[in-house]
Design a protein around this motif. Structure first.
Motif, PDB file in Angstrom:
ATOM      1  N   LEU A 166      42.836  42.433  34.234  1.00 23.76           N
ATOM      2  CA  LEU A 166      41.838  41.406  33.946  1.00 23.76           C
ATOM      3  C   LEU A 166      41.556  40.706  35.268  1.00 23.76           C
ATOM      4  O   LEU A 166      42.487  40.318  35.970  1.00 23.76           O
ATOM      5  CB  LEU A 166      42.433  40.408  32.939  1.00 23.76           C
ATOM      6  CG  LEU A 166      41.516  39.776  31.912  1.00 23.76           C
ATOM      7  CD1 LEU A 166      40.785  40.812  31.074  1.00 23.76           C
ATOM      8  CD2 LEU A 166      42.313  38.832  31.022  1.00 23.76           C
ATOM      9  N   CYS A 167      40.276  40.529  35.613  1.00 21.49           N
ATOM     10  CA  CYS A 167      39.965  39.971  36.932  1.00 21.49           C
ATOM     11  C   CYS A 167      40.278  38.473  36.990  1.00 21.49           C
ATOM     12  O   CYS A 167      40.496  37.824  35.972  1.00 21.49           O
ATOM     13  CB  CYS A 167      38.511  40.241  37.307  1.00 21.49           C
ATOM     14  SG  CYS A 167      37.339  39.118  36.532  1.00 21.49           S
ATOM     15  N   ARG A 168      40.268  37.971  38.197  1.00 21.74           N
ATOM     16  CA  ARG A 168      40.591  36.583  38.478  1.00 21.74           C
ATOM     17  C   ARG A 168      39.750  35.624  37.633  1.00 21.74           C
ATOM     18  O   ARG A 168      40.232  34.608  37.141  1.00 21.74           O
ATOM     19  CB  ARG A 168      40.329  36.348  39.972  1.00 21.74           C
ATOM     20  CG  ARG A 168      40.623  34.999  40.518  1.00 21.74           C
ATOM     21  CD  ARG A 168      40.376  34.974  42.030  1.00 21.74           C
ATOM     22  NE  ARG A 168      38.980  35.240  42.357  1.00 21.74           N
ATOM     23  CZ  ARG A 168      37.982  34.360  42.191  1.00 21.74           C
ATOM     24  NH1 ARG A 168      38.228  33.155  41.727  1.00 21.74           N
ATOM     25  NH2 ARG A 168      36.749  34.681  42.501  1.00 21.74           N
ATOM     26  N   ILE A 169      38.469  35.961  37.475  1.00 24.45           N
ATOM     27  CA  ILE A 169      37.563  35.058  36.755  1.00 24.45           C
ATOM     28  C   ILE A 169      37.814  35.117  35.251  1.00 24.45           C
ATOM     29  O   ILE A 169      37.879  34.089  34.582  1.00 24.45           O
ATOM     30  CB  ILE A 169      36.098  35.390  37.109  1.00 24.45           C
ATOM     31  CG1 ILE A 169      35.872  35.024  38.581  1.00 24.45           C
ATOM     32  CG2 ILE A 169      35.128  34.665  36.194  1.00 24.45           C
ATOM     33  CD1 ILE A 169      34.664  35.655  39.188  1.00 24.45           C
ATOM     34  N   CYS A 170      37.985  36.327  34.724  1.00 26.38           N
ATOM     35  CA  CYS A 170      38.252  36.458  33.288  1.00 26.38           C
ATOM     36  C   CYS A 170      39.606  35.854  32.907  1.00 26.38           C
ATOM     37  O   CYS A 170      39.801  35.432  31.776  1.00 26.38           O
ATOM     38  CB  CYS A 170      38.176  37.926  32.873  1.00 26.38           C
ATOM     39  SG  CYS A 170      36.501  38.601  32.977  1.00 26.38           S
ATOM     40  N   ARG A 171      40.554  35.835  33.872  1.00 27.02           N
ATOM     41  CA  ARG A 171      41.870  35.245  33.611  1.00 27.02           C
ATOM     42  C   ARG A 171      41.845  33.726  33.639  1.00 27.02           C
ATOM     43  O   ARG A 171      42.700  33.061  33.059  1.00 27.02           O
ATOM     44  CB  ARG A 171      42.858  35.689  34.704  1.00 27.02           C
ATOM     45  CG  ARG A 171      43.530  36.989  34.495  1.00 27.02           C
ATOM     46  CD  ARG A 171      44.807  37.095  35.338  1.00 27.02           C
ATOM     47  NE  ARG A 171      44.693  36.530  36.675  1.00 27.02           N
ATOM     48  CZ  ARG A 171      44.363  37.218  37.769  1.00 27.02           C
ATOM     49  NH1 ARG A 171      44.099  38.507  37.685  1.00 27.02           N
ATOM     50  NH2 ARG A 171      44.313  36.634  38.947  1.00 27.02           N
TER      51      ARG A 171
ATOM     52  N   HIS B 108      38.170  48.870  36.830  1.00 29.99           N
ATOM     53  CA  HIS B 108      37.264  47.854  36.309  1.00 29.99           C
ATOM     54  C   HIS B 108      38.002  46.871  35.410  1.00 29.99           C
ATOM     55  O   HIS B 108      38.912  47.248  34.671  1.00 29.99           O
ATOM     56  CB  HIS B 108      36.129  48.518  35.547  1.00 29.99           C
ATOM     57  CG  HIS B 108      35.271  49.365  36.438  1.00 29.99           C
ATOM     58  ND1 HIS B 108      34.324  48.835  37.273  1.00 29.99           N
ATOM     59  CD2 HIS B 108      35.255  50.704  36.665  1.00 29.99           C
ATOM     60  CE1 HIS B 108      33.741  49.802  37.950  1.00 29.99           C
ATOM     61  NE2 HIS B 108      34.286  50.952  37.610  1.00 29.99           N
ATOM     62  N   CYS B 109      37.591  45.615  35.483  1.00 28.04           N
ATOM     63  CA  CYS B 109      38.161  44.575  34.629  1.00 28.04           C
ATOM     64  C   CYS B 109      37.907  44.955  33.170  1.00 28.04           C
ATOM     65  O   CYS B 109      36.799  45.364  32.810  1.00 28.04           O
ATOM     66  CB  CYS B 109      37.495  43.241  34.950  1.00 28.04           C
ATOM     67  SG  CYS B 109      37.942  41.928  33.801  1.00 28.04           S
ATOM     68  N   SER B 110      38.927  44.810  32.337  1.00 26.69           N
ATOM     69  CA  SER B 110      38.774  45.242  30.944  1.00 26.69           C
ATOM     70  C   SER B 110      37.869  44.305  30.146  1.00 26.69           C
ATOM     71  O   SER B 110      37.394  44.662  29.081  1.00 26.69           O
ATOM     72  CB  SER B 110      40.147  45.336  30.269  1.00 26.69           C
ATOM     73  OG  SER B 110      40.759  44.067  30.281  1.00 26.69           O
ATOM     74  N   ALA B 111      37.574  43.110  30.689  1.00 25.90           N
ATOM     75  CA  ALA B 111      36.689  42.196  29.966  1.00 25.90           C
ATOM     76  C   ALA B 111      35.267  42.211  30.528  1.00 25.90           C
ATOM     77  O   ALA B 111      34.305  42.355  29.784  1.00 25.90           O
ATOM     78  CB  ALA B 111      37.254  40.779  30.004  1.00 25.90           C
ATOM     79  N   CYS B 112      35.127  42.086  31.855  1.00 25.08           N
ATOM     80  CA  CYS B 112      33.775  41.946  32.418  1.00 25.08           C
ATOM     81  C   CYS B 112      33.296  43.181  33.159  1.00 25.08           C
ATOM     82  O   CYS B 112      32.146  43.227  33.579  1.00 25.08           O
ATOM     83  CB  CYS B 112      33.710  40.728  33.339  1.00 25.08           C
ATOM     84  SG  CYS B 112      34.501  40.997  34.937  1.00 25.08           S
ATOM     85  N   ARG B 113      34.130  44.170  33.354  1.00 27.14           N
ATOM     86  CA  ARG B 113      33.801  45.417  34.033  1.00 27.14           C
ATOM     87  C   ARG B 113      33.591  45.294  35.538  1.00 27.14           C
ATOM     88  O   ARG B 113      33.107  46.227  36.173  1.00 27.14           O
ATOM     89  CB  ARG B 113      32.560  46.103  33.415  1.00 27.14           C
ATOM     90  CG  ARG B 113      32.607  46.201  31.904  1.00 27.14           C
ATOM     91  CD  ARG B 113      32.015  47.477  31.381  1.00 27.14           C
ATOM     92  NE  ARG B 113      30.680  47.785  31.853  1.00 27.14           N
ATOM     93  CZ  ARG B 113      30.120  48.991  31.762  1.00 27.14           C
ATOM     94  NH1 ARG B 113      30.786  49.984  31.200  1.00 27.14           N
ATOM     95  NH2 ARG B 113      28.906  49.209  32.205  1.00 27.14           N
ATOM     96  N   THR B 114      33.938  44.174  36.167  1.00 22.17           N
ATOM     97  CA  THR B 114      33.785  44.112  37.616  1.00 22.17           C
ATOM     98  C   THR B 114      34.871  44.958  38.274  1.00 22.17           C
ATOM     99  O   THR B 114      35.804  45.420  37.616  1.00 22.17           O
ATOM    100  CB  THR B 114      33.865  42.662  38.147  1.00 22.17           C
ATOM    101  OG1 THR B 114      33.297  42.639  39.468  1.00 22.17           O
ATOM    102  CG2 THR B 114      35.292  42.145  38.213  1.00 22.17           C
ATOM    103  N   LEU B 115      34.746  45.179  39.581  1.00 21.35           N
ATOM    104  CA  LEU B 115      35.765  45.930  40.308  1.00 21.35           C
ATOM    105  C   LEU B 115      37.004  45.077  40.513  1.00 21.35           C
ATOM    106  O   LEU B 115      36.915  43.945  40.977  1.00 21.35           O
ATOM    107  CB  LEU B 115      35.232  46.355  41.686  1.00 21.35           C
ATOM    108  CG  LEU B 115      34.158  47.433  41.729  1.00 21.35           C
ATOM    109  CD1 LEU B 115      33.550  47.508  43.127  1.00 21.35           C
ATOM    110  CD2 LEU B 115      34.741  48.782  41.336  1.00 21.35           C
TER     111      LEU B 115
HETATM  112 ZN   LIG Z   1      36.641  40.214  34.557  1.00 21.74          ZN
END
Ligand SMILES: [Zn+2]
Ligand SMILES: [Zn+2]
Lengths: 204, 204
Positions: free
Chosen positions: B68-73, B56-63
């Motif tokens: 850190l996911c593409r969007i949070c980055r 899970h993304c450490s900021a938004c919890r998505t898979l």
């Molecule tokens: Zn994220």
């Protein structure tokens, strides 16, 4: 434009499943990762194992990981009958109908001049060896009622004609439950040509 | 009553895919083994890898398999807006619509007293940390328009109420392309209650 490169890759890989488009593949990928990771792990393992171990039955050529498939091993089957089908799926359809108790031979294909598929791929040497060694009295041609299936049945009938073996073909006609209105002309014409006497049983 | 024990096992394993019944699973198994073994091997490999690496993304919890996911980055996203959704699939649906350019937070569930799902599973500590540290001005509650989704939105609205942050909820109403005839009473009543002035633009 998905969640991450690896999830993207998984969605793409799921597209190899028949009938699975981009939307279903996406739903499947998220479902596997989020909801059922244990079942997904089992799927990955079993699929890998099946790909490594499943080959073809040495007698009938169906898919199996065993040297000889369950049906070819069975002593309950009628050894005088052999049914020739195009694919393991066709064999399975006949088996699941429960109406047939003879042997099988799977061509793993059909003749198709257009696709460059000739008789060499149909395993006929193997079939010949079985016809020479086994007490087979009848060969049932159960290839599909398609152009390729009919061509293949024709070819096999000729190939078998010099032997003292009865060669039969599955009947063509109306599918049970089908409505005439929705059947194609070819099916209707075969059904008409193959019509038989209709007996009326009257109750006293 | 299938071809072999291992093929049986594969058919069973494929049943974990959403929307796949016994007949489709059988068709898929034979298709993978017979027609597309290379693609099937790739599927087994990628699925195994995804199960091992995706977290899970450490900021938004998505898979995602990334920290850190593409969007949070991304530095293109509006940092003043955060949209709260139930699942990564919901986040993906919003992303693919292309209408939203803010941040996300994925609850990975919803409140459901019946299923014993309380607020402790929604990652609110993590959300609180983000609200404390980031310049967020508006929280959009985008939980599903279901009983559980509404309950969760209610809970979150209250949980957020002591903060100086605007809290909004996705509008309820007629789905575009839907026909009134087929919509449920709840949808119609929300659409009626939320009606707005209709402006007529006349051409001169
Ligand atoms: Zn994220
Ligand atoms: Zn066999």
């Amino acid at each position: 434009m998905h969640l991450s490169p690896l999830i993207d890759e998984l969605i793409q890989a799921l597209r190899c499943l028949p009938g699975v488009g981009p939307k279903s593949a996406q739903r499947m990928a998220l479902h596997l990762l989020e909801r059922t990771p244990d079942a997904a792990q089992r799927l990955a393992d079993v699929l890998g194992r099946a790909l490594a171990e499943v080959g073809h039955c040495s007698a009938c050529r169906t898919l199996t990981e065993e040297p000889l498939c369950r049906i070819c091993r069975s002593e309950q089957r009628d050894a005088s009958l052999i049914c020739i089908v195009e694919t393991p799926a066709d064999m399975l359809a006949l088996e699941q109908s429960g109406i047939y108790a003879g042997q099988y031979f799977v061509l793993l294909g059909h003749l198709s001049p257009l696709e460059g598929l000739g008789p060499e791929s149909l395993g006929l040497d193997q079939l010949q060896a079985r016809l020479d060694q086994e007490p087979i009295e009848e060969v049932i041609l159960a290839t599909n009622p398609t152009l390729e299936g009919e061509t293949t049945a024709q070819y096999l009938a000729e190939w078998l004609s010099h032997r003292d073996i009865q060669v039969t073909r599955l009947a063509h006609g109306l599918p049970v439950g089908g409505e005439l209105e929705y059947l194609d002309g070819g099916t209707l014409s075969r059904a008409l040509a193959g019509r038989s006497g209709f007996s009326i049983h009257q109750e006293k």
